[in-house]
Design an enzyme around this catalytic site. Structure first.
Site, PDB file in Angstrom:
ATOM      1  N   ASP A 100      34.264  54.167  21.645  1.00 50.39           N
ATOM      2  CA  ASP A 100      34.435  53.317  20.445  1.00 50.39           C
ATOM      3  C   ASP A 100      35.130  52.160  20.437  1.00 50.39           C
ATOM      4  OD1 ASP A 100      33.531  53.329  17.578  1.00 50.39           O
ATOM      5  OD2 ASP A 100      33.580  55.727  17.939  1.00 50.39           O
ATOM      6  N   ASP A 202      31.519  49.792  16.538  1.00 47.34           N
ATOM      7  CA  ASP A 202      31.951  50.024  15.489  1.00 47.34           C
ATOM      8  C   ASP A 202      31.794  49.151  14.341  1.00 47.34           C
ATOM      9  OD1 ASP A 202      33.134  52.325  13.202  1.00 47.34           O
ATOM     10  OD2 ASP A 202      34.389  50.731  13.158  1.00 47.34           O
ATOM     11  N   GLU A 259      26.820  49.638  15.571  1.00 45.64           N
ATOM     12  CA  GLU A 259      26.784  50.317  14.417  1.00 45.64           C
ATOM     13  C   GLU A 259      26.436  49.185  13.387  1.00 45.64           C
ATOM     14  OE1 GLU A 259      28.899  53.287  11.096  1.00 45.64           O
ATOM     15  OE2 GLU A 259      29.950  51.677  12.086  1.00 45.64           O
ATOM     16  N   HIS A 334      29.592  61.593  12.735  1.00 45.53           N
ATOM     17  CA  HIS A 334      30.848  61.926  11.960  1.00 45.53           C
ATOM     18  C   HIS A 334      31.288  61.435  10.634  1.00 45.53           C
ATOM     19  CE1 HIS A 334      31.637  57.840  13.553  1.00 45.53           C
ATOM     20  NE2 HIS A 334      32.711  57.863  12.766  1.00 45.53           N
ATOM     21  N   ASP A 335      30.023  60.718  10.258  1.00 45.90           N
ATOM     22  CA  ASP A 335      30.288  60.143   8.719  1.00 45.90           C
ATOM     23  C   ASP A 335      29.241  60.659   7.930  1.00 45.90           C
ATOM     24  OD1 ASP A 335      32.273  58.081   9.684  1.00 45.90           O
ATOM     25  OD2 ASP A 335      30.724  56.547  10.110  1.00 45.90           O
TER      26      ASP A 335
HETATM   27  O1  ISL Z   1      29.420  52.042   4.883  1.00 44.24           O
HETATM   28  C1  ISL Z   1      28.324  51.737   5.664  1.00 44.24           C
HETATM   29  C2  ISL Z   1      26.956  52.104   5.130  1.00 44.24           C
HETATM   30  O2  ISL Z   1      27.216  53.240   4.501  1.00 44.24           O
HETATM   31  C3  ISL Z   1      28.581  51.029   6.600  1.00 44.24           C
HETATM   32  O3  ISL Z   1      28.396  49.696   6.161  1.00 44.24           O
HETATM   33  C4  ISL Z   1      29.784  50.970   7.559  1.00 44.24           C
HETATM   34  O4  ISL Z   1      29.729  50.067   8.460  1.00 44.24           O
HETATM   35  C5  ISL Z   1      30.243  52.206   8.048  1.00 44.24           C
HETATM   36  O5  ISL Z   1      30.431  53.308   7.185  1.00 44.24           O
HETATM   37  C6  ISL Z   1      31.198  52.024   9.078  1.00 44.24           C
HETATM   38  O6  ISL Z   1      31.885  53.233   9.694  1.00 44.24           O
HETATM   39  C7  ISL Z   1      32.451  53.105  10.842  1.00 44.24           C
HETATM   40  O7  ISL Z   1      33.718  52.430  10.461  1.00 44.24           O
HETATM   41  C8  ISL Z   1      34.476  52.845   9.613  1.00 44.24           C
HETATM   42  C9  ISL Z   1      34.981  54.411   9.962  1.00 44.24           C
HETATM   43  O8  ISL Z   1      35.761  54.809   8.934  1.00 44.24           O
HETATM   44  C10 ISL Z   1      33.601  55.231  10.260  1.00 44.24           C
HETATM   45  O9  ISL Z   1      34.035  56.470  10.690  1.00 44.24           O
HETATM   46  C11 ISL Z   1      32.900  54.480  11.303  1.00 44.24           C
HETATM   47  O10 ISL Z   1      31.824  55.221  11.851  1.00 44.24           O
HETATM   48  C12 ISL Z   1      35.583  52.005   9.769  1.00 44.24           C
HETATM   49  O11 ISL Z   1      36.108  51.840  10.962  1.00 44.24           O
END
Ligand code: ISL
Ligand code: CA
Length: 569
Positions: A100, A202, A259, A334-335
């Site tokens: 990442d 990311d 992403e 993971h989100d």
């Molecule tokens: O929030 C968003 C869409 O719902 C996105 O625009 C955002 O880019 C995304 O949530 C980002 O996620 C990534 O970066 C974050 C981290 O907490 C997440 O786990 C990761 O996947 C900050 O580094």
């Protein structure tokens, strides 16, 4: 269109959230040695590429997405020697590893930020984004952080605010400063020289912010507002990526997946079309929005999703990228909440629906990404109190909604449904205590259903979700048409069945998916019905229906047929 074959198009990727994957030393936290010990498991599944979420030095405000040392390994995860051993062993087993790359922001404990905040004249001051407050008081803009509250944090030491799109412990880097760009380039080069096989990049769509830092429209006069267009997918993101590609990425045979929330196919192509020289593919979020409620206060409001929305979105991506770009297909990460709980049925039809969703992801054009535990049908969790959760986004959400006057029950409902910790409970390896994840005390709750849902059980049950994934992955490896074939939807208005064909030269496949628990009928044209002779895979037993014009599907049934060669199709 001339077909361009590349290994990353043909690969199947598996995402590891290291904190929750496997703990090798009993401290309750997953680690690199834990991953190494499971390489054979991943190999058996058929995985080609392993994406490991951040493993770098970090105070873990956001579980490693807040980096304080890019060229150091997080202490809890092990050492650089452990990493080198993991990489070598993965390579030896014929698997690749991508890491990442988190460079929209660092941790507030990164030495750059410590120096930057120390004084206005610090040589590192401009590594980050510092602004004075508004003349009338308050932060420089009304932008809201993704993790609730203002995106600006006031810093006593120098009397200015710094920008953080995520937590206040994740200050945004200033990509307009050439020194920052150089630092990032040298970090990327350092890891690639070590031999890793690429990056998942990311939040890369957020690295450029609107010129002049304007306020976002705020008709309701709220304290902070979602200011998404002011820091997402701006043209400057592309010039930064082109430079990174020219100076570093293009010199290696690697895979890069960005992403990029907020893009449709046209926006995504800007990141990946070959002559753009930026990335190979991107994760978009459009299908993750099918159950998002946009009314009221926005965040984590949900609505029932419809198959027709999913079809419209996925068909658009399949057709518009064909021959021009490449999809990265996923239902979980993971989100996001667990896919089987969100889009399937995690009770009565858990196995059937997990297999159905897997069939979908593996039979679309694009590289499939499996998230750890998805291959055994792991489900969401509902913990009684916010104190039981670990995620900074959940904690901040709870605080913000409490302040807004939401009832506790309503807040918890939203967390159970949408919270990121749903996907972050420890991996279920066996029915042993703590699911065989650790011999110690796990850092986060283990889902109690591990006694029945676990790898050990799945591996010995020939009918398991795991074995179905294995079979799907094998099919994809032995059928070019599944990788490269052109997608065409059938019966777009069918409310329960999602059916499509994939075509490549003389090869044609038919995919029929019943997304719900009814028993609907798919009507086929005579040609399709006649040609649909060979059933390649199904999550049910299918007997003697070859040639039928009507196919009745059982709850969450998935079927993939290969069409007889030489038929006029
Ligand atoms: O929030 C968003 C869409 O719902 C996105 O625009 C955002 O880019 C995304 O949530 C980002 O996620 C990534 O970066 C974050 C981290 O907490 C997440 O786990 C990761 O996947 C900050 O580094
Ligand atoms: Ca450990």
């Amino acid at each position: 269109m001339e077909l361009k074959r590349t290994w990353w198009k043909e690969a199947v990727a598996y995402q590891i959230y290291p904190r929750s994957f496997h703990d090798s030393n009993g401290d309750g936290i997953g680690d690199l040695e834990g991953i190494r010990g499971k390489l054979d498991y991943l190999k058996e599944l058929g995985v080609d590429v392993i994406w490991i979420c951040p493993i770098f030095k970090s105070p873990n405000d956001d579980n490693g997405y807040d980096i304080s040392g890019y060229q150091e390994i997080m202490e809890e995860f092990g050492t650089m020697d452990d990493f080198d051993r993991l990489l070598a062993e993965a390579h030896q087993k014929g698997m690749r590893i991508i890491l990442d790359l988190v460079v929209n922001h660092t941790s507030d404990e990164h030495p750059w930020f410590i120096e930057s905040r120390s004084s206005k004249d610090s040589p590192k001051r401009d590594y980050y984004i510092w602004r004075e407050g508004k003349p009338e008081g308050g932060p420089p803009t009304n932008w809201e952080s993704f993790f609730s509250g203002s995106a600006w944090e006031y810093d006593e030491a120098t009397g200015e605010y710094y920008l953080h799109l995520f937590s206040r412990r994740q200050p945004d880097l200033n990509w307009e400063h050439p020194a920052v760009v150089n630092e990032v380039h040298s970090i990327v080069k350092w890891w690639l020289d070590k031999g890793i096989d690429g990056f998942r990049v990311d939040a890369i769509n957020h690295i450029a912010k609107a010129e002049g830092f304007p306020d976002a429209d705020n008709p309701e006069g709220r304290e902070t507002v979602a200011a998404y267009p002011l820091f997402s997918n701006l043209p400057k993101v592309h010039s930064h990526l082109q430079k990174l590609n020219r100076d570093v990425l293009s010199r290696y045979d690697i895979m890069t997946v960005g992403e990029t929330s907020g893009v449709g196919p046209e926006g995504a192509l800007l990141y990946m079309e070959e002559d753009r020289n930026e990335l190979n593919m991107v994760f978009h979020f459009e299908h993750m929005g099918v159950d998002a409620g946009f009314g009221g206060s926005g965040k984590w409001e949900t609505r029932p999703w419809s198959l027709s929305d999913l079809k419209t979105i996925m068909s658009k991506w399949q057709t518009e990228l064909h021959g021009r770009g490449w999809n990265a297909n996923y239902f979980s990460n993971h989100d996001q909440p667990r896919a089987v709980s969100r889009f399937g049925n995690d009770r009565k039809y858990r196995k059937e629906s997990a297999k159905l969703l897997a069939t979908f992801i593996h039979t679309l054009e694009g590289t499939p990404f499996i998230y750890q535990g998805e291959e055994i049908g792991m489900t969401n969790i509902a913990l009684p109190s916010v104190d039981d959760y670990r995620d900074v986004e959940i904690k901040n959400f709870h605080r913000a909604k409490t302040a807004e006057g939401w009832a506790e029950e309503r807040i918890m409902q939203a967390i159970w449904k949408r919270g990121r910790d749903n996907a972050r409970t420890p991996m279920h390896w066996s029915a042993a205590p703590n699911a065989g994840f650790t011999s110690g005390v796990p850092w986060f709750a283990v889902n109690p259903n591990y006694e029945t849902i676990n790898v050990e059980e799945a591996v010995q049950d020939p009918d398991s979700i795991f074995h179905y994934y294995k079979k799907l992955i094998h099919l994809r490896k032995t059928n070019d048409c599944l990788v490269y074939g052109r997608y065409e939807i059938l019966e777009p208005d069918h409310a329960e069945i999602y059916a499509y064909t994939r075509t490549m030269g003389n090869d044609k496949l038919l995919v029929a998916l019943n997304f719900f628990d009814g028993t609907p009928v798919l009507e086929l044209s005579e040609e399709l019905a006649d040609a649909a002779k060979q059933l390649l895979i199904s999550n049910y037993e299918v007997h003697g229906e070859n040639g039928a014009r009507e196919i009745r599907l059982r709850p969450y049934e998935a079927r993939v047929y290969r069409m007889e060669r030489g038929t006029a199709l």
